[in-house]
Design an enzyme around this catalytic site. Structure first.
Site: not given
Length: 436
Positions: A188-189
Site C-alpha cells: 500500500m505504501d
C-alpha cells in the site's frame, strides 16, 4: 552487509554523460518520512529532479533506523537506502523561527513541495498550501495522508498494514480455513507512492499548459481500496464477498503452485488456449484437452480438485528444468517459486541489471535496486546513495539559497540548521562535493 556482496553484484553502469534528464531543472522540497512519501519523491529524483529532503536535526527520518543498519552508521538502514537515493538532505529545526524561515525560502524556490505529516502540522508551521501559494502561486503541493486532509477521519494516523486490513485487502488473501493475511511487502505504501508520483507529474504537465500550480492529495486508504483490484466491482455486481483461495485463482484454472521433482513453480492458465497447449504440448495428455468439460474455463474451475490431482502426479515425475523448457516453448505463463535472495540473483534480474552496487564516499560499496521504468532519450539519473542527516545542509544554504559562509555557519552554530559534519561547514562542503 553480505561478505560476498561486491563479488555477487556488478557496479552500476553510468548513464551517457550528455543525455538529458526528464525532470532536470525541477526542484522538489521534500518534507516526507517513512515510505509512501519518500518513495514518491525518490522516483522524481531518479528522473532528474533536485530533491531536497527536509529532516529533523540529529535523529532525522525515523525510517533511517529500520533494520538492518549499516555497520558503520546506524542512521543508514537498508530500508532507508531503498527509498531515499538521489536526494540532498538539510536538517532544519522547524520549532525555531530561523528553521521555519529557511524552510519558507526553500519552498519559494520549489516547483514541488511534498509532505506527509499528520493533518494540521504544516498549518501550525505556516507551511501549508494556502499560506505558501501567495508567495509561490505556481507550486505543486502534494500531501500524502492516511484518510484525507478533510472530513471526519482526517485526524487518523495510518500505516500500510492498517490500510491493508481496513480496505478489505487482508480479507482476500490467504487460505479459507484461517484468518486473512497481510502482504509483508508494504504494497500500500509503494502503490500510494506511485500514485503520488503520477499525480505530481500530471500537475507539472498541467502547469506547463496553464501556468498555474495546484494542491494534490493522495490518501493511503483510497489507494488501498483501489489495490483490492476488480474485486470491488465484482462485489457490487453480485453482492458476494471475495473468498480466500490461497495460491489458486477464483477466475482461472489451473492457476497455482505445483511441485516438480525438485522444486515448486507457479503456472497460470488464463484462458482455454493456454490450457490446451499445457495439456497437448507440455504434458502430452490430449485426453485432458479433449474432455468437453475441462476444455472450458468454468468446467475446469468446477473440477479443480480433480484436475489438480492429475497435474500434481504428472509434474512430480520430472525436475523443474524439464518442465520449464517445455512450458516456455509452449508459451505457458510459469515461474519458479523463489526466495527474495534467489530472485535478486536470478538470471532474469541479472539480465535486467536490477541489483547493482554504488560507491559511497565514506561507507564503501552500497547496494542499489533499480526502478522498473526505462527511458530511451532521458535515462534515469545515476544512483547516489541516500544522504546522511543534514549531509547537504551547508551546501543547500549556500548554493540554493545564496547564504554566505558566515550566515550559513551562524545557522549551524545556533542549531536552527544541523549538519552530520557538525559545525565544520568546510568539511561538510568538501564531503558533499566529493560525493556529487
Amino acid at each position: 552487509m553480505s561478505s560476498t556482496f561486491a563479488e555477487e553484484f556488478p557496479q552500476h553502469e553510468p548513464r551517457p554523460k550528455d543525455a538529458p534528464k526528464a525532470l532536470a531543472g525541477i526542484r522538489v522540497v521534500d518534507f516526507t518520512h517513512f515510505i509512501a512519501g519518500p518513495f514518491a519523491t525518490m522516483m522524481l529524483a531518479d528522473m532528474g529532479a533536485d530533491v531536497i529532503k527536509i529532516e529533523a536535526p540529529v535523529r532525522g527520518d525515523e525510517f533511517r533506523y529500520y533494520p538492518p543498519a549499516h555497520p558503520e552508521d546506524e542512521s543508514i538502514g537498508a530500508p532507508y537506502l531503498w527509498s531515499n537515493r538521489n536526494k540532498r538532505s538539510i536538517a532544519l529545526d522547524l520549532k525555531s523561527e530561523d528553521g521555519r524561515r529557511v524552510a519558507r525560502e526553500l519552498i519559494a524556490s520549489a516547483d514541488v513541495v511534498a509532505e506527509n505529516f499528520s493533518t494540521g502540522v504544516m498549518e501550525r508551521l505556516g507551511l501549508d498550501y494556502k499560506t505558501i501559494r501567495d508567495t509561490n502561486p505556481e507550486v505543486i503541493y502534494c500531501s500524502v495522508s492516511a484518510y484525507g486532509r478533510e472530513g471526519a477521519f482526517a485526524d487518523r494516523l495510518g500505516f500500510d498494514p492498517i490500510a491493508q486490513a481496513e480496505s478489505g485487502f487482508v480479507s482476500m488473501n490467504g487460505y479459507p480455513d484461517r484468518q486473512g493475511v497481510r502482504a509483508l511487502s508494504p504494497v500500500m505504501d509503494i502503490s500510494t507512492a506511485m500514485m503520488a508520483s503520477n499525480a505530481m507529474l500530471a500537475a507539472l504537465v498541467a502547469r506547463e499548459r496553464t501556468g498555474k500550480g495546484q494542491a494534490v492529495e493522495v490518501s493511503l486508504f483510497d489507494n488501498a481500496v483501489l489495490m483490492t483490484g476488480y474485486a470491488t466491482l465484482q462485489h457490487v455486481f453480485t453482492g458476494a464477498e471475495p473468498q480466500r483461495h490461497g495460491n489458486t485463482s477464483p477466475d482461472t484454472c489451473p492457476s497455482g503452485v505445483f511441485k516438480a521433482a525438485d522444486k515448486a513453480f507457479y503456472i497460470n492458465c488464463g484462458n482455454n488456449k493456454i490450457f490446451n497447449r499445457l495439456a497437448n504440448q507440455v504434458l502430452e495428455m490430449p485426453e485432458l484437452a479433449n474432455d468437453p468439460v475441462l476444455a472450458d474455463r468454468n468446467g475446469r474451475i468446477a473440477r479443480r480438485a480433480e484436475l489438480f490431482k492429475v497435474l500434481d502426479e504428472a509434474f512430480a515425475k520430472f525436475p523443474w528444468s524439464h518442465w520449464q523448457q517445455r512450458m516456455r516453448a509452449a508459451s505457458i505463463p510459469c515461474g519458479e517459486v523463489r526466495s527474495v535472495g534467489e530472485a535478486i540473483r536470478s538470471a532474469e534480474a541479472q539480465e535486467r541489471k536490477l541489483v547493482t552496487r554504488v560507491e559511497h564516499p565514506d561507507l564503501g560499496w552500497l547496494p542499489n535496486i533499480a526502478l522498473p521504468f526505462r527511458f530511451s532519450e532521458t535515462p534515469v539519473d545515476d544512483p547516489r546513495p541516500a544522504p546522511r542527516i543534514g549531509e547537504h545542509s551547508f551546501n543547500v544554504l549556500t548554493e540554493v539559497l545564496g547564504y554566505d559562509v558566515e550566515a550559513a555557519s551562524g545557522l549551524l552554530e545556533r542549531g536552527a540548521v544541523y549538519s552530520f559534519a557538525g559545525k565544520d561547514a568546510a568539511a561538510s562542503t568538501n564531503r558533499i562535493e566529493a560525493a556529487t
